[in-house]
Design a protein around this motif. Sequence first.
Motif, PDB file in Angstrom:
ATOM      1  N   VAL A 114       2.631  -4.570   1.727  1.00  0.00           N
ATOM      2  CA  VAL A 114       1.540  -5.006   2.600  1.00  0.00           C
ATOM      3  C   VAL A 114       0.640  -3.826   2.946  1.00  0.00           C
ATOM      4  O   VAL A 114      -0.594  -3.919   2.906  1.00  0.00           O
ATOM      5  N   TYR A 115       1.266  -2.705   3.301  1.00  0.00           N
ATOM      6  CA  TYR A 115       0.493  -1.500   3.620  1.00  0.00           C
ATOM      7  C   TYR A 115      -0.388  -1.076   2.449  1.00  0.00           C
ATOM      8  O   TYR A 115      -1.578  -0.766   2.616  1.00  0.00           O
ATOM      9  N   LEU A 116       0.174  -1.042   1.256  1.00  0.00           N
ATOM     10  CA  LEU A 116      -0.564  -0.588   0.079  1.00  0.00           C
ATOM     11  C   LEU A 116      -1.777  -1.473  -0.205  1.00  0.00           C
ATOM     12  O   LEU A 116      -2.883  -0.983  -0.446  1.00  0.00           O
ATOM     13  N   ALA A 117      -1.578  -2.784  -0.152  1.00  0.00           N
ATOM     14  CA  ALA A 117      -2.678  -3.699  -0.439  1.00  0.00           C
ATOM     15  C   ALA A 117      -3.788  -3.569   0.596  1.00  0.00           C
ATOM     16  O   ALA A 117      -4.976  -3.518   0.256  1.00  0.00           O
ATOM     17  N   ALA A 118      -3.413  -3.499   1.876  1.00  0.00           N
ATOM     18  CA  ALA A 118      -4.420  -3.419   2.937  1.00  0.00           C
ATOM     19  C   ALA A 118      -5.179  -2.102   2.900  1.00  0.00           C
ATOM     20  O   ALA A 118      -6.397  -2.057   3.135  1.00  0.00           O
ATOM     21  N   SER A 202     -10.382   8.992   0.264  1.00  0.00           N
ATOM     22  CA  SER A 202      -9.310   9.397   1.182  1.00  0.00           C
ATOM     23  C   SER A 202      -8.292   8.268   1.335  1.00  0.00           C
ATOM     24  O   SER A 202      -7.073   8.489   1.282  1.00  0.00           O
ATOM     25  N   PHE A 203      -8.771   7.049   1.518  1.00  0.00           N
ATOM     26  CA  PHE A 203      -7.870   5.906   1.626  1.00  0.00           C
ATOM     27  C   PHE A 203      -7.160   5.632   0.291  1.00  0.00           C
ATOM     28  O   PHE A 203      -5.982   5.270   0.259  1.00  0.00           O
ATOM     29  N   ALA A 204      -7.870   5.813  -0.803  1.00  0.00           N
ATOM     30  CA  ALA A 204      -7.282   5.555  -2.120  1.00  0.00           C
ATOM     31  C   ALA A 204      -6.106   6.484  -2.387  1.00  0.00           C
ATOM     32  O   ALA A 204      -5.116   6.084  -3.020  1.00  0.00           O
ATOM     33  N   LEU A 205      -6.184   7.728  -1.890  1.00  0.00           N
ATOM     34  CA  LEU A 205      -5.078   8.659  -2.087  1.00  0.00           C
ATOM     35  C   LEU A 205      -3.821   8.152  -1.387  1.00  0.00           C
ATOM     36  O   LEU A 205      -2.708   8.293  -1.903  1.00  0.00           O
ATOM     37  N   GLY A 206      -3.991   7.523  -0.218  1.00  0.00           N
ATOM     38  CA  GLY A 206      -2.843   6.946   0.475  1.00  0.00           C
ATOM     39  C   GLY A 206      -2.156   5.888  -0.361  1.00  0.00           C
ATOM     40  O   GLY A 206      -0.924   5.759  -0.353  1.00  0.00           O
ATOM     41  N   VAL A 207      -2.933   5.124  -1.110  1.00  0.00           N
ATOM     42  CA  VAL A 207      -2.367   4.100  -1.987  1.00  0.00           C
ATOM     43  C   VAL A 207      -1.528   4.747  -3.089  1.00  0.00           C
ATOM     44  O   VAL A 207      -0.423   4.298  -3.405  1.00  0.00           O
ATOM     45  N   VAL A 208      -2.049   5.811  -3.680  1.00  0.00           N
ATOM     46  CA  VAL A 208      -1.331   6.501  -4.758  1.00  0.00           C
ATOM     47  C   VAL A 208       0.006   7.042  -4.247  1.00  0.00           C
ATOM     48  O   VAL A 208       1.058   6.866  -4.889  1.00  0.00           O
TER      49      VAL A 208
END
Length: 504
Positions: A114-118, A202-208
């Motif tokens: 859920v965290y990753l998708a959001a 910046s947000f995309a790095l959190g997904v990675v």
Amino acid sequence: MTAESSPGSVPASTGTVTTAVPARLDRLPWSRWHWMIVIGLGTVWILDGLEVTIVGNVAGRLAEEGSGLDITSAQVTGIAAALYVAGACSGALFFGWLTDRYGRKKLFITTLAVYLAATALTALSFDSWWFFLFRFLTGFGIGGEYAAINSAIDELIPSLYRGRVDLIINGSYWLGAIGGALLSIVMLDTDIFPMDLGWRLSFALGVVLGLVILLVRRHVPESPRWQFIHGHGEKAEALVAGVEKEIEREKGEPLPPPAGEITIHQRKSIGFGLIARTVFGRYPRRAVLGLALFIGQAFLYNAITFGFGAILITFFDVPTGSTGYYFAVIAAGNFLGPLLLGKLFDTVGRRIMISGTYLLSGLLLFGTAWLFDRGSLTATTLTACWCVVLFFASAGASSAYLTVSEIFPMETRAMAIAFFYAIGTAAGGISGPLLFAELTESGVVGDTVLAFQIGAGLMCAAGIVAAFLAVKAERRSLEDIARPLSAAGTPAPASSAAPGAPGA
């Protein structure tokens, strides 16, 4: 690494079993298996720290023309922050109930997804309403993580190390905060990235990073403590036996015998009514303790600390792109507190350390407020003061999660974490940003001083409560601190259903 199948792969059976699983887990020496647990579960707090810090540091950039969003800095640090926390509170309660009912592993995989998708969808924001929506949903996933992860960690880590490990894991949030602060400096540099792209990356790095953690987390087992209570006793025995063999091979010597057994009346689910009667009827003093600790730390962090960048910009004319340097310093202080003080919670003891860290951080913050009111501080010296305050406050705040996860019975653990997190964080984390965003950005020194004093007062109040009510849980089995509701001979709360009854 020990493999185990999902609890739902075969039907659960209920009955009365006698098991030494808790004692066998508690007598294990530290091993590579425990490091796998820490890395697979604990590193998510780094993502949370990265997430919150990036938002705080890019608030000024998002408000600038050309960012791609029509939004103000106050909306980012106020409305968006409040929605993130509201999502976290909702997610904690929702996923906390599911965690106690369906197991730790299913939920700590789901909540991370859920965290990753959001987070990925936050990076694609094209309007303020979209940004607000996915900040809420990101918080929803993170809130679920708090309940599922803290439950699993405390049930898998030996009692000798539980305090320090829990504190350091919760404190690792600030490693993410350091990364987020430094990352924002690069991402906000328009010589490197366009104004409307850097904050999205910046947000995309959190997904990675989250995807990497998900790969490790797949190998973390279900909690054997949850398994044997919920009718999967054979799986719990097999899992622990496999871990014991693995550790004996690693250490080259046999393990000592376990220190006792417990007899359990297995059950498939626990009703909300029984949970509430247990937490507030059987353990009212512990309930007051949990609320005090969570409300105090939630106001300090969600209401004041995350507005630190706005304070630097408003009162000390620090450029938007430079606030990350200052925040990285106070984030380092936050991480060093649990890292260096964590062992003392297992040796000196919970009561002294919890009350001491809360009281000391509150008193130091009162001193910081006094210096700020006198005009005696610069951006550098204010940062230094906050660094010292948060060295102690972070250890105290981390101990709040440790406390509520170990002082209530096994069957209520995830819901207890979720409840106290939600109530405390709603008080300090939703109302706080909405109130203090105005105070810290008003440009009036007295308003910011008041914000500091409220946070300090609540930390001191929580410290006084802990001095009287904190439980001496150091080096004790979870089952010794709070006897499971399913344990043979445990008195049932008034009006509770029989163990095998629907909703019991």
